[in-house]
Structure formats: structure tokens, C-alpha cells
Design a protein around this motif. Structure first.
Motif, PDB file in Angstrom:
ATOM      1  N   PRO A  98     123.198 -27.325   2.958  1.00 10.72           N
ATOM      2  CA  PRO A  98     122.115 -26.751   3.764  1.00 10.72           C
ATOM      3  C   PRO A  98     121.685 -25.382   3.225  1.00 10.72           C
ATOM      4  N   SER A  99     120.424 -25.100   3.306  1.00 14.69           N
ATOM      5  CA  SER A  99     119.884 -23.854   2.751  1.00 14.69           C
ATOM      6  C   SER A  99     120.527 -22.617   3.366  1.00 14.69           C
ATOM      7  N   GLU A 100     120.937 -22.685   4.624  1.00 11.56           N
ATOM      8  CA  GLU A 100     121.541 -21.501   5.252  1.00 11.56           C
ATOM      9  C   GLU A 100     122.934 -21.192   4.684  1.00 11.56           C
ATOM     10  N   HIS A 101     123.484 -22.113   3.900  1.00 11.05           N
ATOM     11  CA  HIS A 101     124.812 -21.893   3.316  1.00 11.05           C
ATOM     12  C   HIS A 101     124.780 -21.691   1.801  1.00 11.05           C
ATOM     13  N   GLN A 102     123.616 -21.739   1.193  1.00  8.19           N
ATOM     14  CA  GLN A 102     123.527 -21.621  -0.262  1.00  8.19           C
ATOM     15  C   GLN A 102     124.106 -20.312  -0.778  1.00  8.19           C
TER      16      GLN A 102
END
Length: 64
Positions: free
Chosen positions: A7-11
Motif C-alpha cells: 500500500p502507498s501509505e507504507h512505501q
């Protein structure tokens, strides 16, 4: 790992192990398979150095 497999929030949490190298300049920890015994020794040195760097970061983050 490609950017779409998380997920983008964890990149921002994903880092390459070589980023924790402290004195050696390398962008990756290479596959030692084709480097003979010396290749394995080199990769072990990189892993040990990166492990030390990672541990320093962890200790810094958990100690007040």
C-alpha cells in the motif's frame, strides 16, 4: 519488490538492506552464487556491516 505490491501509505517504510551499510558504497547486496568462495565472503562482510547499521538505527529509535 515493486512499488505496487504494498500500500502507498507504507512505501516509505521499505528500505533496501544495503542502505544500512556504514562504510561500504553499494546499492545492493549481490547474489554471491557466481562469485565463488570469495563472493560469499564479500557478501557476508556486507551483511554483517549492514546488520550493524540496522541495529544502530533500531537502538537509536528505541532509546529515549
Amino acid at each position: 519488490m515493486n512499488n505496487q505490491s504494498r500500500p502507498s501509505e507504507h512505501q516509505h517504510k521499505i528500505r533496501g538492506f544495503a542502505e544500512f551499510l556504514q562504510t561500504t558504497q553499494a546499492s545492493i547486496i549481490p547474489d554471491p552464487y557466481y562469485g565463488g568462495e570469495q563472493g560469499f565472503e564479500h557478501v557476508l562482510d556486507l551483511i554483517e556491516e549492514a546488520s550493524d547499521g540496522l541495529m544502530k538505527l533500531v537502538v537509536k529509535k528505541v532509546q529515549p
